[in-house]
Write a protein that holds these residues in place. Structure first.
Motif, PDB file in Angstrom:
ATOM      1  N   TYR A 224       0.829  -1.206   0.000  1.00 21.93           N
ATOM      2  CA  TYR A 224       0.000   0.000   0.000  1.00 21.93           C
ATOM      3  C   TYR A 224       0.867   1.262   0.000  1.00 21.93           C
ATOM      4  O   TYR A 224       0.636   2.206  -0.773  1.00 21.93           O
ATOM      5  N   ASN A 225       1.874   1.296   0.859  1.00 23.74           N
ATOM      6  CA  ASN A 225       2.717   2.489   0.933  1.00 23.74           C
ATOM      7  C   ASN A 225       3.552   2.686  -0.329  1.00 23.74           C
ATOM      8  O   ASN A 225       3.807   3.823  -0.741  1.00 23.74           O
ATOM      9  N   GLU A 226       3.959   1.604  -0.959  1.00 21.85           N
ATOM     10  CA  GLU A 226       4.639   1.726  -2.248  1.00 21.85           C
ATOM     11  C   GLU A 226       3.702   2.363  -3.280  1.00 21.85           C
ATOM     12  O   GLU A 226       4.092   3.219  -4.066  1.00 21.85           O
ATOM     13  N   LEU A 227       2.442   1.936  -3.267  1.00 25.78           N
ATOM     14  CA  LEU A 227       1.465   2.505  -4.198  1.00 25.78           C
ATOM     15  C   LEU A 227       1.210   3.978  -3.910  1.00 25.78           C
ATOM     16  O   LEU A 227       1.059   4.785  -4.840  1.00 25.78           O
ATOM     17  N   VAL A 228       1.146   4.346  -2.634  1.00 26.99           N
ATOM     18  CA  VAL A 228       0.954   5.761  -2.284  1.00 26.99           C
ATOM     19  C   VAL A 228       2.085   6.594  -2.877  1.00 26.99           C
ATOM     20  O   VAL A 228       1.847   7.664  -3.462  1.00 26.99           O
ATOM     21  N   ARG A 229       3.316   6.118  -2.746  1.00 24.30           N
ATOM     22  CA  ARG A 229       4.460   6.867  -3.299  1.00 24.30           C
ATOM     23  C   ARG A 229       4.388   6.944  -4.818  1.00 24.30           C
ATOM     24  O   ARG A 229       4.565   8.020  -5.419  1.00 24.30           O
ATOM     25  N   GLU A 230       4.166   5.812  -5.456  1.00 25.68           N
ATOM     26  CA  GLU A 230       4.183   5.765  -6.921  1.00 25.68           C
ATOM     27  C   GLU A 230       3.053   6.575  -7.536  1.00 25.68           C
ATOM     28  O   GLU A 230       3.256   7.341  -8.487  1.00 25.68           O
ATOM     29  N   LEU A 231       1.846   6.401  -7.005  1.00 22.29           N
ATOM     30  CA  LEU A 231       0.705   7.083  -7.598  1.00 22.29           C
ATOM     31  C   LEU A 231       0.738   8.584  -7.324  1.00 22.29           C
ATOM     32  O   LEU A 231       0.270   9.378  -8.145  1.00 22.29           O
ATOM     33  N   SER A 232       1.285   8.988  -6.187  1.00 21.78           N
ATOM     34  CA  SER A 232       1.436  10.414  -5.931  1.00 21.78           C
ATOM     35  C   SER A 232       2.313  11.047  -7.005  1.00 21.78           C
ATOM     36  O   SER A 232       1.991  12.106  -7.552  1.00 21.78           O
ATOM     37  N   ALA A 233       3.423  10.387  -7.322  1.00 22.94           N
ATOM     38  CA  ALA A 233       4.307  10.906  -8.362  1.00 22.94           C
ATOM     39  C   ALA A 233       3.638  10.878  -9.737  1.00 22.94           C
ATOM     40  O   ALA A 233       3.759  11.828 -10.527  1.00 22.94           O
ATOM     41  N   GLU A 234       2.914   9.803 -10.027  1.00 27.73           N
ATOM     42  CA  GLU A 234       2.281   9.668 -11.337  1.00 27.73           C
ATOM     43  C   GLU A 234       1.135  10.651 -11.535  1.00 27.73           C
ATOM     44  O   GLU A 234       0.979  11.243 -12.617  1.00 27.73           O
ATOM     45  N   LEU A 235       0.314  10.844 -10.512  1.00 26.81           N
ATOM     46  CA  LEU A 235      -0.899  11.643 -10.647  1.00 26.81           C
ATOM     47  C   LEU A 235      -0.661  13.136 -10.449  1.00 26.81           C
ATOM     48  O   LEU A 235      -1.526  13.946 -10.794  1.00 26.81           O
ATOM     49  N   SER A 236       0.468  13.497  -9.906  1.00 29.65           N
ATOM     50  CA  SER A 236       0.733  14.916  -9.639  1.00 29.65           C
ATOM     51  C   SER A 236       0.831  15.716 -10.932  1.00 29.65           C
ATOM     52  O   SER A 236       1.404  15.258 -11.922  1.00 29.65           O
ATOM     53  N   THR A 237       0.250  16.909 -10.931  1.00 27.25           N
ATOM     54  CA  THR A 237       0.327  17.816 -12.070  1.00 27.25           C
ATOM     55  C   THR A 237       0.689  19.200 -11.553  1.00 27.25           C
ATOM     56  O   THR A 237       0.509  19.507 -10.361  1.00 27.25           O
TER      57      THR A 237
END
Length: 310
Positions: A224-237
Motif C-alpha cells: 500500500y505504501n509503495e502505491l501511495v508513493r508511486e501514484l502520488s508521483a504519477e498523478l501529480s500535475t
C-alpha cells in the motif's frame, strides 16, 4: 500520556489474515520519485494575500480521535495558526468519536441507541478544545468508503489542501494490489472532480502492532505504501500537485511508545503526526514553517510511553 483522562479503548484486531495479493512485476516498486516538487513541476503556492487558507484533514480513527484526546489536529493547528494568515480547518465533522462510533453495539448483538446522532454528538470532548476542530475523519473509515464521499465533501467545504492519512482499515482483510490502486486513484479523481486545482498530501500509513503479528498484513501495508508513493508521483500535475511523505520513517515512529494500543496515537504519537504533516506542508507547498525540533516529547520511561512535555 496525561493522567486522569477518560480513554475509550478500541478492539485490537489480531489473528491470521489471509493474504490475497496480485502477482506484481519486479519493476513495479522501482519507480523513482523526487523528494519534493521543483519550481518547474508546480505553480508557486499562492498563499500570501489570499486572506484565507482552507485545510481539510481527512482519514480514519488516527485523525478522528476519541473522547479525551487532543488529537494531532490540535498540534498542527497551534503550530500553523500563528504563521498562516486566515488559516481555516474545514470538514463535515468537529467532535471526537463516541463510544458507539468506536465499538458499534451491533458487534455485541445489541441495538444502536435510538436517535443516536450521525454527525457531531454531544457528551464527548477534547482534552484541550483550543483549536479549529473541523475535520473529515471517521473511526473505522476505509479508503473505499472515503472515495464515495470525497467529491461531495470537497465541493461543500472547498479545501485548498487535502491532508490525508488513511488505508489501514482497507488492509485488515484480503485485498489485491489492483484494488488498492483503484481506491487511491478514485479518491484523487473524486477530489479533483470537485476542485481541479486542489493540492493533496498523503501520509504513508504507519505500522501497527498487527504488522508484527501477521505477515500477510505487514506485506499488504508495504504494498500500500509503495502505491501511495508511486501514484502520488504519477498523478501529480502542476495545476494539482499530489505528494506523499513517509511519516513513520521521518519521525522514527515507535508502535510501543507512540500508540496507546498498538495503533492509535498517544500524546507523543499525536505530536509526531502533526510534525510530519507540518514539515511536508512547508517543504512541498510552502505553507508555514517546519515543526520546531527537538519535538516537545518527554523521554519514555522504561516500559512506558512518551508524553507531551509541559
Amino acid at each position: 500520556m496525561a493522567t486522569g483522562r477518560r480513554r475509550i479503548r478500541p478492539l485490537v484486531l489480531t489473528g491470521a489474515l489471509t493474504l490475497v495479493l496480485a502477482v506484481v512485476g519486479a519493476g513495479l516498486w522501482l519507480i523513482n520519485r523526487p523528494s519534493s516538487l521543483s519550481e518547474e513541476d508546480t505553480e508557486a503556492a499562492p498563499w500570501e494575500g489570499r486572506g484565507q487558507v482552507r485545510l481539510m484533514l481527512a482519514g480514519d480513527s488516527m485523525t478522528h480521535g476519541a473522547d479525551g484526546d487532543r488529537t494531532w489536529r490540535y498540534h498542527l493547528w497551534n503550530h500553523l495558526e500563528p504563521h498562516v494568515e486566515g488559516l481555516d480547518f474545514v470538514g463535515p465533522f468537529s467532535a471526537p468519536a463516541t463510544p458507539e462510533q468506536i465499538v458499534p453495539p451491533e458487534l455485541f448483538g445489541n441495538e444502536p441507541t435510538p436517535g443516536a446522532p450521525e454527525g457531531d454528538p454531544e457528551g464527548v470532548e477534547y482534552l484541550d478544545p483550543d483549536f479549529d476542530q473541523d475535520h473529515n475523519a471517521r473511526w473505522g473509515r476505509t479508503l473505499a468508503d472515503a472515495s464515495t464521499t470525497i467529491t461531495r465533501d470537497v465541493a461543500v467545504y472547498r479545501p485548498d489542501v487535502l491532508c490525508v492519512m488513511i488505508g489501514i482499515n482497507d488492509l485488515l482483510h484480503p485485498i489485491t494490489a489492483e484494488e488498492m490502486e483503484g481506491r487511491l486513484r478514485a479518491y484523487v479523481a473524486g477530489a479533483r472532480s470537485a476542485s481541479p486545482k486542489i493540492r493533496i498530501l498523503f501520509a504513508e500509513a504507519p505500522p501497527t502492532v498487527i504488522a508484527d503479528q501477521d505477515q500477510g498484513f505487514a506485506l499488504r501495508l508495504y504494498v500500500y505504501n509503495e502505491l501511495v508513493r508511486e501514484l502520488s508521483a504519477e498523478l501529480s500535475t502542476p495545476e494539482s500537485p499530489v505528494v506523499s511523505f513517509d511519516l513513520a520513517g521521518a519521525e522514527k515512529w515507535d508502535v510501543e511508545t507512540d500508540t496507546y494500543d498498538g495503533t492509535h496515537p498517544d500524546d507523543s504519537g499525536e505530536i509526531k503526526i502533526a510534525a510530519g504533516f507540518a514539515d511536508a506542508l512547508s517543504r512541498e507547498f510552502g505553507l508555514g514553517p517546519g515543526y520546531p525540533r527537538p519535538l516537545p516529547i518527554a523521554p519514555a520511561e522504561a516500559g512506558g510511553e512518551g508524553t507531551a512535555a509541559p
